[in-house]
Design a protein around this motif. Sequence first.
Motif, PDB file in Angstrom:
ATOM      1  N   HIS A   1       1.319  11.713   6.329  1.00 47.63           N
ATOM      2  CA  HIS A   1       1.510  11.660   4.882  1.00 47.63           C
ATOM      3  C   HIS A   1       0.435  12.480   4.166  1.00 47.63           C
ATOM      4  O   HIS A   1       0.712  13.172   3.190  1.00 47.63           O
ATOM      5  CB  HIS A   1       1.491  10.195   4.408  1.00 47.63           C
TER       6      HIS A   1
ATOM      7  N   GLY B   1      -6.894   5.673  22.587  1.00 50.08           N
ATOM      8  CA  GLY B   1      -7.664   4.852  23.519  1.00 50.08           C
ATOM      9  C   GLY B   1      -8.156   3.606  22.832  1.00 50.08           C
ATOM     10  O   GLY B   1      -7.704   3.257  21.738  1.00 50.08           O
TER      11      GLY B   1
ATOM     12  N   ILE C   1       0.824  -1.225   0.000  1.00 48.32           N
ATOM     13  CA  ILE C   1       0.000   0.000   0.000  1.00 48.32           C
ATOM     14  C   ILE C   1       0.847   1.259   0.000  1.00 48.32           C
ATOM     15  O   ILE C   1       0.321   2.363  -0.090  1.00 48.32           O
ATOM     16  CB  ILE C   1      -0.983   0.030   1.184  1.00 48.32           C
TER      17      ILE C   1
ATOM     18  N   GLY D   1      -4.797   6.414  10.866  1.00 47.66           N
ATOM     19  CA  GLY D   1      -3.664   6.308  11.766  1.00 47.66           C
ATOM     20  C   GLY D   1      -2.766   7.524  11.632  1.00 47.66           C
ATOM     21  O   GLY D   1      -2.822   8.245  10.634  1.00 47.66           O
TER      22      GLY D   1
ATOM     23  N   MET E   1      -1.247  -0.482   9.772  1.00 49.54           N
ATOM     24  CA  MET E   1      -1.245  -0.824  11.200  1.00 49.54           C
ATOM     25  C   MET E   1      -2.646  -0.662  11.807  1.00 49.54           C
ATOM     26  O   MET E   1      -3.164  -1.553  12.473  1.00 49.54           O
ATOM     27  CB  MET E   1      -0.248   0.085  11.934  1.00 49.54           C
TER      28      MET E   1
ATOM     29  N   VAL F   1      -5.987   8.493  14.945  1.00 46.93           N
ATOM     30  CA  VAL F   1      -5.678   7.650  16.107  1.00 46.93           C
ATOM     31  C   VAL F   1      -4.182   7.752  16.385  1.00 46.93           C
ATOM     32  O   VAL F   1      -3.353   7.479  15.505  1.00 46.93           O
ATOM     33  CB  VAL F   1      -6.093   6.185  15.842  1.00 46.93           C
TER      34      VAL F   1
HETATM   35  N1  LIG Z   1      -2.492   2.756  -0.447  1.00 46.66           N
HETATM   36  C1  LIG Z   1      -3.386   3.141   0.458  1.00 46.66           C
HETATM   37  O1  LIG Z   1      -4.597   2.980   0.272  1.00 46.66           O
HETATM   38  C2  LIG Z   1      -2.932   3.772   1.731  1.00 46.66           C
HETATM   39  C3  LIG Z   1      -3.912   4.200   2.641  1.00 46.66           C
HETATM   40  C4  LIG Z   1      -3.474   4.783   3.824  1.00 46.66           C
HETATM   41  C5  LIG Z   1      -2.137   4.915   4.098  1.00 46.66           C
HETATM   42  N2  LIG Z   1      -1.232   4.491   3.190  1.00 46.66           N
HETATM   43  C6  LIG Z   1       0.197   4.597   3.496  1.00 46.66           C
HETATM   44  O2  LIG Z   1       0.467   3.780   4.616  1.00 46.66           O
HETATM   45  C7  LIG Z   1       1.534   4.371   5.376  1.00 46.66           C
HETATM   46  C8  LIG Z   1       1.105   4.511   6.834  1.00 46.66           C
HETATM   47  O3  LIG Z   1       0.654   3.269   7.320  1.00 46.66           O
HETATM   48  P1  LIG Z   1       1.239   2.647   8.660  1.00 46.66           P
HETATM   49  O4  LIG Z   1       0.718   1.264   8.770  1.00 46.66           O
HETATM   50  O5  LIG Z   1       2.715   2.843   8.673  1.00 46.66           O
HETATM   51  O6  LIG Z   1       0.663   3.604   9.799  1.00 46.66           O
HETATM   52  P2  LIG Z   1      -0.827   4.049  10.228  1.00 46.66           P
HETATM   53  O7  LIG Z   1      -1.692   2.855  10.440  1.00 46.66           O
HETATM   54  O8  LIG Z   1      -1.309   5.124   9.327  1.00 46.66           O
HETATM   55  O9  LIG Z   1      -0.497   4.770  11.595  1.00 46.66           O
HETATM   56  C9  LIG Z   1       0.090   4.046  12.658  1.00 46.66           C
HETATM   57  C10 LIG Z   1       0.000   4.875  13.891  1.00 46.66           C
HETATM   58  O10 LIG Z   1      -1.363   5.003  14.285  1.00 46.66           O
HETATM   59  C11 LIG Z   1      -1.417   4.994  15.697  1.00 46.66           C
HETATM   60  N3  LIG Z   1      -2.114   3.778  16.121  1.00 46.66           N
HETATM   61  C12 LIG Z   1      -2.322   2.641  15.427  1.00 46.66           C
HETATM   62  N4  LIG Z   1      -3.017   1.770  16.173  1.00 46.66           N
HETATM   63  C13 LIG Z   1      -3.274   2.381  17.334  1.00 46.66           C
HETATM   64  C14 LIG Z   1      -3.992   2.016  18.501  1.00 46.66           C
HETATM   65  N5  LIG Z   1      -4.593   0.830  18.615  1.00 46.66           N
HETATM   66  N6  LIG Z   1      -4.069   2.899  19.506  1.00 46.66           N
HETATM   67  C15 LIG Z   1      -3.489   4.109  19.395  1.00 46.66           C
HETATM   68  N7  LIG Z   1      -2.777   4.521  18.310  1.00 46.66           N
HETATM   69  C16 LIG Z   1      -2.684   3.654  17.305  1.00 46.66           C
HETATM   70  C17 LIG Z   1       0.001   4.999  16.218  1.00 46.66           C
HETATM   71  O11 LIG Z   1       0.314   6.374  16.256  1.00 46.66           O
HETATM   72  P3  LIG Z   1       1.376   7.063  17.239  1.00 46.66           P
HETATM   73  O12 LIG Z   1       2.701   6.443  16.890  1.00 46.66           O
HETATM   74  O13 LIG Z   1       1.262   8.498  16.844  1.00 46.66           O
HETATM   75  O14 LIG Z   1       0.919   6.793  18.640  1.00 46.66           O
HETATM   76  C18 LIG Z   1       0.725   4.296  15.091  1.00 46.66           C
HETATM   77  O15 LIG Z   1       2.102   4.593  15.051  1.00 46.66           O
HETATM   78  C19 LIG Z   1       1.841   5.692   4.733  1.00 46.66           C
HETATM   79  O16 LIG Z   1       2.931   5.511   3.863  1.00 46.66           O
HETATM   80  C20 LIG Z   1       0.586   5.987   3.934  1.00 46.66           C
HETATM   81  O17 LIG Z   1       0.828   6.813   2.848  1.00 46.66           O
HETATM   82  C21 LIG Z   1      -1.598   3.925   2.012  1.00 46.66           C
END
Ligand SMILES: NC(=O)c1ccc[n+]([C@@H]2O[C@H](COP(=O)([O-])OP(=O)(O)OC[C@H]3O[C@@H](n4cnc5c(N)ncnc54)[C@H](OP(=O)(O)O)[C@@H]3O)[C@@H](O)[C@H]2O)c1
Length: 192
Positions: free
Chosen positions: A73, A106, A26, A67, A130, A89
């Motif tokens: 981003h 939370g 993704i 997230g 995530m 979140v």
């Molecule tokens: N192709 C697509 O459709 C698509 C869609 C969306 C995103 N993306 C890409 O995906 C990447 C980001 O994804 P990612 O998996 O690295 O991160 P993410 O899911 O966007 O964010 C992760 C962050 O969310 C918070 N989080 C997640 N679960 C939590 C919970 N249960 N409780 C509290 N906070 C929680 C934490 O933040 P804190 O560290 O701040 O506490 C964690 O570090 C980016 O490159 C974005 O561009 C692609």
Amino acid sequence: MSPSDGNAKKKRNVTLHMVSSLDGFIAKKDNSVSWLHGAGSNYEAGVSISEEEAATFVKAIDCYVLGSRTYEHALELGWAYGDTPAVVVTRREWPSARKNVEFYAGDLKTLVDVKLAPRYRNIWLVGGAMLCQRFLELGLVDEINLTIAPVLLGEGLRMFGGSLTEMRWNLKNVVAYKNGFVELSYSAPVAR
Ligand SMILES: NC(=O)c1ccc[n+]([C@@H]2O[C@H](COP(=O)([O-])OP(=O)(O)OC[C@H]3O[C@@H](n4cnc5c(N)ncnc54)[C@H](OP(=O)(O)O)[C@@H]3O)[C@@H](O)[C@H]2O)c1
């Protein structure tokens, strides 16, 4: 009755929306997004949607959930969610943001069933990997809207990893677009 049962749960519909490469990524390592744009393919039998149709579709979304890494981003790219309410979140402290953005740290079930469900019906979870993984593990996703881009990336951030259990989803709709992207919509199994 717990908050996750009864009316609140019936009213809300959480759609997990993601765009994936053919090989299940993704995001690219460098976070560049040109692969998400439709150039280079022309699938004659596909459909295309007008800006008006896209706007009408987006208008029906009541709330976005994302997230914090996706949020970061999205800010870099230019905020794409307009004035629709959005919940980020995160456990981190953030500087105050747009009026329609709030931060939440939370329990995710409480977020969906207590905080969001009474206010919003059509809730879109827009990443990233995530947060989506966690929503799926907790059974908080009602629909998956997955768009497959016609590209192999080879490496990057995997759409889903970790510990999901086997579960068969119901295919509801397939739309093939002229630009070679295919949108797949699934609903969750009834008994979960
Ligand atoms: N192709 C697509 O459709 C698509 C869609 C969306 C995103 N993306 C890409 O995906 C990447 C980001 O994804 P990612 O998996 O690295 O991160 P993410 O899911 O966007 O964010 C992760 C962050 O969310 C918070 N989080 C997640 N679960 C939590 C919970 N249960 N409780 C509290 N906070 C929680 C934490 O933040 P804190 O560290 O701040 O506490 C964690 O570090 C980016 O490159 C974005 O561009 C692609």
